[in-house]
Design a protein around this motif. Structure first.
Motif, short mmCIF file in Angstrom:
data_model
loop_
_atom_site.label_atom_id
_atom_site.label_comp_id
_atom_site.label_asym_id
_atom_site.label_seq_id
_atom_site.Cartn_x
_atom_site.Cartn_y
_atom_site.Cartn_z
N UNK B 46 -50.22 7.32 -30.99
CA UNK B 46 -49.44 7.38 -29.75
C UNK B 46 -49.61 8.70 -29.05
N UNK B 47 -49.71 9.77 -29.82
CA UNK B 47 -49.76 11.09 -29.21
C UNK B 47 -50.32 12.11 -30.20
N UNK B 51 -44.75 16.46 -32.54
CA UNK B 51 -43.29 16.38 -32.68
C UNK B 51 -42.75 15.13 -31.99
N UNK B 52 -43.53 14.58 -31.07
CA UNK B 52 -43.10 13.37 -30.35
C UNK B 52 -43.53 12.10 -31.09
N UNK B 54 -43.96 9.14 -33.83
CA UNK B 54 -43.12 8.43 -34.80
C UNK B 54 -43.99 7.59 -35.72
N UNK B 55 -45.27 7.56 -35.45
CA UNK B 55 -46.17 6.67 -36.18
C UNK B 55 -47.10 7.47 -37.10
N UNK B 133 -37.56 12.73 -33.36
CA UNK B 133 -37.19 11.45 -33.96
C UNK B 133 -36.68 11.61 -35.39
N UNK B 134 -37.28 12.52 -36.13
CA UNK B 134 -36.92 12.63 -37.55
C UNK B 134 -36.06 13.84 -37.85
#
Lengths: 322, 560
Positions: B46-47, B51-52, B54-55, B133-134
Motif C-alpha cells: 500500500x505504501x 508508519x502508514x 497496515x499490511x 495504526x498499531x
C-alpha cells in the motif's frame, strides 16, 4: 442539421452523462456497506485494539469522516482544479497513477485491435469470397475455436508452449523494456494474441456474413454486368458496404476493452494496465481511483460512440444527422 | 502473511537467553552480479511510508532498504542487524536498553542517532495527529488507563524504553521498531496530509546504508525494484549483497508464476502443492519444503451456532470424527503435520507431552464419536459450515469435513462466501438490540448477522511469542468471534503476560499447561500445521531453508 451542430449537441449530452456517471459511482461507493478502512479490520483487531476507534481514526486521516455531501463537493471542487484525489491503496495521486499505467493498456489494446481487425477482416472477406470451399470451412472452424477459447486458458497455454517449452518469449511482460523497441514488441506478442484472438474470430464471422449479404445484392450483379474487374467489385463496392456493421462492433469493442476487457490478459501476463489498477481499486474501496477510471472510461465510450456515428456518414453518404 | 511480513512481525527475542549471534555469511560472490527476481502472487503493497502501512507487503518492501534492529534464523536465534549488542532487559522487566551500531548513516551522511528512534516513537508513532495504526502495541494499562511506554535517550547511540508493568514478550514489539530521520520527518510534523504525501518518505530516499538495497522503482501491480547498496553497513567486509538488483515481481495467477520459475524467468517463488512433483523433476530448480507458523482449523460457533457446540464432549466428538492424516494427505497433498494445539513444532515453546491427539490414532474413532453424540442427546444434527470462497484449500477442507461428519450422522451444508462478507456478516457480531458497533468480539451476548456452526479458517502463531494467539482464545480476545470462554485459559494467558513469565523455564511450563488445556477443551479443532514449498533456481546459493528462510537473503548469490 450540420455536422458541427450535431457534434456540439452530442458533446453537451456526453458531458451530462459523464457527470451522471461520476455522481452515481461516487455515491454508490461511499454509500456501500464497506469502508476503505475495512482492510485494516483484522490487523487492528489482532492487536487487541479498539477496532471502531482505530477505523474512525483512519477514516479521518483520509477525510472520509466528513458528511457525504461535503466529500462530494470537495471532490468536484478538486476535480475542477485538476486534482483527481489521492489513491490510498497505492499511496500516490490518482492522476499520476493513471498517467503511469494507461500506456501499458493502450499499447496492448491498440496492437490487439490491429491484430484482430487486420486478420479478422481479411479472413472474413476471404472466407466469403471462397464461400462453401475448404478454405471457407477452415476459416469458419478457426473462428469458432477462437470465439470459444477463454482468454485465461489461451494465455496460459501460450505461455506453456512458447515460453516454457520453446523458450521463445518471456513468461511475463517486462515493464523495464523501452516502449518503442523491438524487444517491447516481442514482449507483447503473446498478450496480443491472447487478447486479440477472440476479437479476431468474431470479426471474421461478422465480415464474412456482411460480405456474403452484399455479394448477393443487385448492385453487385450490376457492377459485374458492367464488366468491372472482380477486385474492383469487391474492394470498392462490397467491402465498403460491409464495413458499416463491422465498424460499429469494433468501436463498441474498443470502448469496452479499454477499461476492464483486457483485465484477464493483463493479469496472466503481468501487464500493469488500467484493468488491473481499476479492479484492485474496487476491492480496496479506493474510491478516488474507481471514480476516475469509471469517469475516463465513460468519456472514452462516449467519444467512440460519437466517432462511430461520424464514421457512418463517411462510409455511407446516405446517412444524415437528423 | 508474507515472508517479509513474518520477518517484520517476528521482531526480536530474549536476546540474553538466546545463543548464536553470528549470521551465516559466505566468503563472497563467485558469479557476476545480476538481478534476482522473486515472484509473488499476493497483493501489492500500500505504501513505502512505513508508519502508514497496515499490511505485510508494505513492511516487506521497506525491509529491503531498512534491516531493523535484528532478525532471527531458522532456529529462532537472534541475528543482530542495527543492534550493536542484544537488547538488555532490566531484572524487573521494566526497562529495555537498546544499543545501536555507530556506523549507521542516513542518505545525507548524518548519523542515525538514538534521538531519531525516540523522536519516531514520541512524535510520530504515539502522536494523535498521525494515527499510527498499531499504536496500541506500545501502550500498557496502568491504574485502569491506557498509556504509552516511555522512550528515553541514554546516549547518542543508545536509547531505553521504560514500562510501568512488566510484559515478558514486549521485547518482540521493540525488535519490530523502524525509524525516520528526525531532521526530515520534522518538516511534516503535525500535518497528516503532508506527511502522507511527502516524497522523500514515500520513495525511501533517506535510508542511507541501513539496508542491503536502495529503492529504485515501484510500479503498482507490477514490480518493486531495489538496487545493491554499496554502502551497506554489513557489506563492508564481504561485499554483500551479491545481486545487482532485487526485484519483487507480482503475478496475477499462480500458474503464470510457476511457469516463470520453470522457464527460468524468475529466481524464486513459492510453489503450490500440486506443482511440487513436476518442478522437482526439473534439475534447474530446487524445491525446499519448510515449516510455517500457519495452521488450519475448524472453528465452533459458541454464540449463535448449534447449542451442542458449547459442550466440550460434543466438540471432542466432532474432532474425533475428522481424520487429520487423511486431511493432510488428501487436501494438503502431504505438506503438513497434524496440529493438536496452537504452537508450531519449530517453536522452542512447543511441548508435545500431554497433548490430546484428537483426529489421529485411537482418538480418530467415528463409532465413539457417534456414541458420544447419541449419549449427549444429539442425533440427526444439521450444521452449516462456512469458509471464504476462492481459497481452494479451505474449500476442500470443508468438503472433507462434510464427508467425515456424514459418517457419524451429522449432515453438513457448505456455504462459501467472499472474504469481506465472511468478516462482516459471519465473524463480526453485536448484542441484539444494542447500539454496539459490530466487532469481532462484542462480549458474550453478541451474535453474528448470519448464523453459522462451523468455520474453516487459518490462524498464525508467532513461534517466539505464542501468547499473541490470545486474541483468538481468551474470553475478551479481539478476534474471538466464536465466543469461546474458559477461565483457566484466560488465567494462563494473563500469567504469560505477567512478571511470572519473565523466567524462561516458568514461561515454558505455562505454555505447556495452556497447550494441554486447549488440546482437551478444543475451542477449535486444530487440524494441521501447513508446510510451504519454496522454489529456487538451482544456481541460487546460500539459501538456508527453514521457518525463516529469508533471514540471510543479503548473502544469497548466483553460482554457475
Amino acid at each position: 442539421m450540420s455536422m458541427r451542430e450535431y457534434v456540439v449537441r452530442r458533446l453537451v449530452y456526453s458531458a451530462v452523462i459523464a457527470w451522471g456517471v461520476l455522481t452515481a459511482t461516487f455515491l454508490l461507493l461511499r454509500l456501500g456497506p464497506s469502508s476503505p478502512a475495512d482492510r485494516y479490520l483484522a490487523n487492528v483487531a489482532a492487536r487487541g485494539q479498539n477496532v471502531t476507534q482505530v477505523l474512525a481514526a483512519i477514516e479521518a486521516r483520509y477525510g472520509l469522516d466528513k458528511p457525504l455531501h461535503v466529500q462530494y463537493l470537495d471532490y468536484l471542487n478538486n476535480l475542477v482544479h485538476g486534482d483527481w484525489g489521492w489513491s490510498f491503496s497505492t499511496s500516490m495521486p490518482v492522476m499520476d497513477l493513471l498517467q503511469r499505467h494507461w500506456v501499458y493498456s493502450f499499447q496492448l489494446i491498440l496492437l490487439s485491435m490491429l491484430f484482430a481487425m487486420v486478420l479478422g477482416i481479411f479472413l472474413g472477406l476471404y472466407s466469403a469470397v471462397r464461400h462453401n470451399t475448404r478454405a471457407d470451412y477452415a476459416a469458419t472452424f478457426l473462428s469458432f475455436v477462437g470465439i470459444s477459447l477463454p482468454n485465461f486458458w489461451l494465455g496460459i497455454m501460450l505461455i506453456l508452449i512458447f515460453s516454457v517449452k520453446l523458450g521463445w518469449f518471456k513468461t511475463y511482460y517486462d515493464t523495464s523494456l523501452p516502449m518503442f523497441s523491438l524487444a517491447n514488441l516481442k514482449a507483447l506478442v503473446l498478450p496480443v494474441m491472447t487478447l486479440g484472438t477472440g476479437m479476431m474470430a468474431a470479426y471474421t464471422r461478422y465480415t464474412r456474413s456482411a460480405t456474403l449479404e452484399n455479394l448477393r445484392m443487385d448492385y453487385v450483379r450490376t457492377a459485374r454486368a458492367k464488366g468491372l474487374p472482380e477486385r474492383q467489385v469487391l474492394w470498392r463496392h462490397v467491402f465498403r458496404n460491409s464495413l458499416l456493421p463491422i465498424v460499429t462492433i469494433i468501436m463498441f469493442d474498443l470502448g469496452s476493452v479499454v477499461f476492464g476487457g483486457a483485465y484477464l490478459t493483463e493479469v496472466i501476463f503481468g501487464v500493469p494496465g488500467l484493468g488491473q489498477i481499476s479492479f484492485n481499486a474496487i476491492f480496496a474501496d479506493d474510491y478516488a481511483v474507481v471514480v476516475a477510471v469509471t469517469l475516463i472510461g465513460a468519456i472514452v465510450v462516449l467519444a467512440f460512440n460519437l466517432l462511430t456515428d461520424v464514421a457512418y456518414t463517411i462510409l455511407d453518404p446516405r446517412i444524415r444527422y437528423d | 502473511m508474507g515472508r517479509r511480513g513474518f520477518l517484520r512481525l517476528c521482531g526480536g527475542a530474549a536476546a540474553l537467553s538466546l545463543g548464536c549471534l553470528q549470521p551465516s555469511k559466505p566468503s563472497g560472490p563467485r558469479g557476476g552480479l545480476e538481478a534476482f527476481i522473486e515472484g509473488v502472487s499476493a497483493g501489492d503493497a500500500e505504501t513505502l511510508n512505513w508508519i502508514l502501512a497496515a499490511d505485510a507487503a508494505s513492511l516487506g518492501y521497506v525491509s529491503f532498504t531498512m534491516d531493523g534492529l535484528a532478525t532471527y534464523d531458522n532456529q529462532l536465534r537472534l541475528q543482530l542487524r542495527w543492534l550493536r549488542e542484544p537488547v538488555e532487559i532490566s531484572r524487573d522487566g521494566l526497562e529495555y536498553t537498546v544499543p545501536l551500531r555507530e556506523d549507521l548513516r542516513w542518505t545525507d551522511g548524518n548519523p542515525v542517532r538514538a534521538e531519531d528512534f525516540v523522536y519516531t516513537m514520541e512524535h510520530l508513532m504515539f502522536a494523535p495527529w498521525l494515527r499510527y495504526t498499531y499504536a496500541g502495541d506500545w501502550m500498557e494499562e496502568v491504574d485502569g488507563a491506557q498509556r504509552f511506554v516511555e522512550p528515553r535517550v541514554v546516549d547518542k547511540n543508545t536509547f531505553a524504553i521504560i514500562r510501568e508493568r512488566a510484559s515478558p514478550e514486549f521485547l518482540y514489539t521493540v525488535m519490530g521498531l523502524l525509524v525516520y530521520p528526525e531532521h526530515i520527518a520534522k518538516r511534516y510534523e503535525g500535518d497528516a496530509e503532508a506527511f502522507t504525501r511527502a516524497e522523500e518518505l514515500n520513495n525511501l530516499s533517506y535510508t542511507g546504508n541501513l539496508g542491503p538495497y536502495r529503492f529504485v522503482e515501484w510500479i503498482r501491480n507490477d514490480k518493486f525494484a531495489v538496487e545493491r547498496n554499496p554502502d551497506y553497513y554489513l557489506g563492508r567486509e564481504d561485499g554483500a549483497p551479491y545481486f545487482d538488483r532485487y526485484v519483487v515481481k507480482l503475478f496475477g495467477s499462480p500458474a503464470a508464476r510457476h511457469a516463470a520459475l520453470e522457464a527460468g524467468d524468475i529466481a524464486y517463488t513459492s510453489v503450490d502443492p500440486p506443482k511440487v512433483g513436476q518442478l522437482m523433476a526439473n534439475k534447474a530448480i530446487r524445491i525446499y519444503t519448510v515449516p510455517t507458523n500457519g495452521f488450519l482449523l475448524l472453528d465452533f460457533n459458541q454464540r449463535n451456532g448449534w447449542a451442542g457446540l458449547r459442550l466440550r464432549e460434543v466438540r471432542q466428538a466432532i474432532s474425533m470424527a475428522i481424520g487429520k492424516e487423511l486431511l493432510i494427505n488428501s487436501v494438503l497433498l502431504g505438506f503438513g503435520e497434524p496440529a493438536f494445539s496452537f504452537i508450531p513444532k519449530v517453536s522452542p515453546l512447543h511441548v508435545d507431552e500431554g497433548l490430546e491427539r484428537y483426529g489421529v490414532g485411537a482418538l480418530y474413532d467415528k463409532s465413539r464419536a457417534r456414541e458420544v453424540l447419541r449419549s449427549a442427546g444429539y442425533a440427526g444434527v444439521r450444521l452449516r459450515i462456512v469458509t471464504n470462497s476462492g481459497n481452494k484449500t479451505r474449500e476442500n477442507v470443508a468438503f472433507l469435513v462434510k464427508q467425515e461428519l456424514s459418517e457419524i450422522g451429522v449432515e453438513v451444508e457448505i456455504k462459501l462466501v467472499p472474504w469481506p462478507t465472511l468478516l462482516r456478516k459471519y465473524l463480526m457480531n453485536k448484542t441484539p438490540g444494542s447500539d454496539q458497533p459490530p466487532r469481532f468480539n462484542n462480549g458474550p451476548g453478541a451474535v453474528s448477522e448470519e448464523p453459522w456452526d462451523l468455520l474453516v479458517i487459518g490462524y498464525t502463531t508467532d513461534p517466539k511469542q505464542p501468547s499473541g494467539t490470545e486474541i483468538f482464545f481468551a474470553t475478551d480476545g479481539g478476534l474471538n468471534s466464536s465466543g469461546y470462554s474458559n477461565g483457566k485459559v484466560d488465567g494462563l494467558f494473563k500469567r504469560l503476560r505477567s512478571p511470572e513469565a519473565l523466567d524462561e523455564g516458568r514461561r515454558r511450563e505455562l505454555y505447556a499447561e495452556l497447550s494441554r488445556e486447549l488440546s482437551v477443551d478444543l475451542p477449535v479443532d486444530f487440524l494441521a500445521f501447513q508446510y510451504a514449498n519454496l522454489g529456487f533456481q538451482a544456481r541460487v546459493k546460500g539459501v538456508e531453508p527453514g521457518i525463516s528462510t529469508t533471514y540471510n537473503y543479503q548473502w544469497w548469490r548466483f553460482e554457475g
